[in-house]
Design an enzyme around this catalytic site. Structure first.
Site, PDB file in Angstrom:
ATOM      1  CB  CYS A  95      -0.852   0.023   1.072  1.00 51.27           C
ATOM      2  SG  CYS A  95      -2.440   1.024   0.956  1.00 51.27           S
ATOM      3  NE  ARG A 132      -9.420   5.260   2.439  1.00 51.57           N
ATOM      4  CZ  ARG A 132      -8.264   5.626   2.645  1.00 51.57           C
ATOM      5  NH1 ARG A 132      -8.014   6.822   1.980  1.00 51.57           N
ATOM      6  NH2 ARG A 132      -7.267   4.804   2.692  1.00 51.57           N
ATOM      7  CG  HIS A 196      -3.200  -3.119   3.996  1.00 55.02           C
ATOM      8  ND1 HIS A 196      -2.179  -2.591   4.518  1.00 55.02           N
ATOM      9  CD2 HIS A 196      -3.973  -2.235   3.258  1.00 55.02           C
ATOM     10  CE1 HIS A 196      -2.239  -1.382   4.343  1.00 55.02           C
ATOM     11  NE2 HIS A 196      -3.396  -1.149   3.299  1.00 55.02           N
TER      12      HIS A 196
HETATM   13  N1  GLN Z   1      -2.597   6.941   2.166  1.00 55.17           N
HETATM   14  C1  GLN Z   1      -2.621   6.034   1.289  1.00 55.17           C
HETATM   15  C2  GLN Z   1      -3.794   5.731   0.384  1.00 55.17           C
HETATM   16  O1  GLN Z   1      -4.777   6.198   1.416  1.00 55.17           O
HETATM   17  C3  GLN Z   1      -2.107   4.580   1.636  1.00 55.17           C
HETATM   18  C4  GLN Z   1      -2.811   4.151   2.817  1.00 55.17           C
HETATM   19  C5  GLN Z   1      -2.426   2.890   3.228  1.00 55.17           C
HETATM   20  O2  GLN Z   1      -1.216   2.422   3.125  1.00 55.17           O
HETATM   21  N2  GLN Z   1      -3.530   1.824   3.372  1.00 55.17           N
HETATM   22  O3  GLN Z   1      -3.839   5.663  -0.691  1.00 55.17           O
END
Ligand code: GLN
Length: 248
Positions: A95, A132, A196
């Protein structure tokens, strides 16, 4: 006794959704084969790690605030990291770290966090905070000739574009960007992904791919990994694949 040396970067700052579990999964599958897992950590402000001396380097995900701090610190290691990748050290990037290895990350407010520019993809967050890519994800991947499905969880606002060599084809979920159809970045010794903490525990094929790669590179010979009893992992995967893809 054989040994695999692992470096976990910024474990206190890059550990979203249990990314540390990747280290535990690696350790478990390494030690089950009677191999020593030598795990070291690098925290912000410490002396420079000797990246080239490791077999596997792991860097996880972080919220925008941590990502900005880490990005600044990591810039000093850009050349060392580049060299280690060229030498064949395996890098697993999740990520926020996936984003950092590209050209740049543009945050929700339009702020630019410069990347290490090791790879030429780039990431831009959607200005609307509520948009998101969140949820379970399944992708179809080819790991050194072996076709497998990676199951995981994604949560990112960043949309990554211009990925030349993707990790896999999205079967369920989003991936590099909304509706992109493709997820992550992969070359032989780098896996960069939005998936993740559950990545290596839910996907033993990926863990074993990394272990085999690291051993073969280090000991300069072909190595067949001893098969492990994956009854629980297989059962868990079967149920998840049934839930997401309707597979029986
Ligand atoms: N801040 C980044 C995004 O939202 C990475 C987030 C994350 O590592 N989960 O794209």
């Amino acid at each position: 006794m054989k040994e695999i040396k692992i470096l976990y970067l910024y474990p206190d700052m890059l550990n979203l959704y249990g990314d540390r579990g990747n280290i535990q999964a690696l350790q478990y599958r390494i030690e089950k084969r009677g191999i020593k897992a030598n795990i070291e950590y690098y925290y912000l402000g410490e002396q420079a790690p000797d990246f080239s001396s490791y077999d596997i380097v792991f860097s996880g995900g972080g919220a925008d605030k941590e990502q900005a701090l880490v990005a600044e610190d990591m810039q000093q290691y850009k050349e060392m990291i580049k060299r280690a990748i060229e030498e064949g050290v395996f890098f697993l990037l999740v990520c926020g770290s996936y984003q950092l290895f590209g050209k740049y990350y543009k945050g929700v407010e339009g702020n630019i966090i410069p990347g290490l520019e090791i790879f030429d993809y780039y990431t831009e967050a959607i200005p609307d905070r509520t948009k998101r890519c969140i949820g379970d994800i399944v992708i179809d991947v080819n790991l050194n000739g072996k076709q497998t499905k990676i199951i995981g969880y994604e949560n990112h606002g960043g949309q990554t574009y211009d990925v030349k060599s993707v990790l896999g084809k999205v079967l369920y979920g989003q991936g590099n960007a909304f509706g992109a159809g493709q997820e992550g970045f992969m070359i032989k010794n780098v896996i960069a992904t939005y998936i993740h903490g559950t990545l290596l525990s839910k996907n033993p094929d990926v863990t074993d791919y990394m272990i085999k790669y690291a051993l073969e590179r280090k000991y300069e010979k072909e190595i067949e990994l001893e098969p492990l009893d994956d009854t629980f992992e297989d059962e868990c995967r079967k149920q998840l694949l049934h839930r997401f893809l309707g597979e029986i």
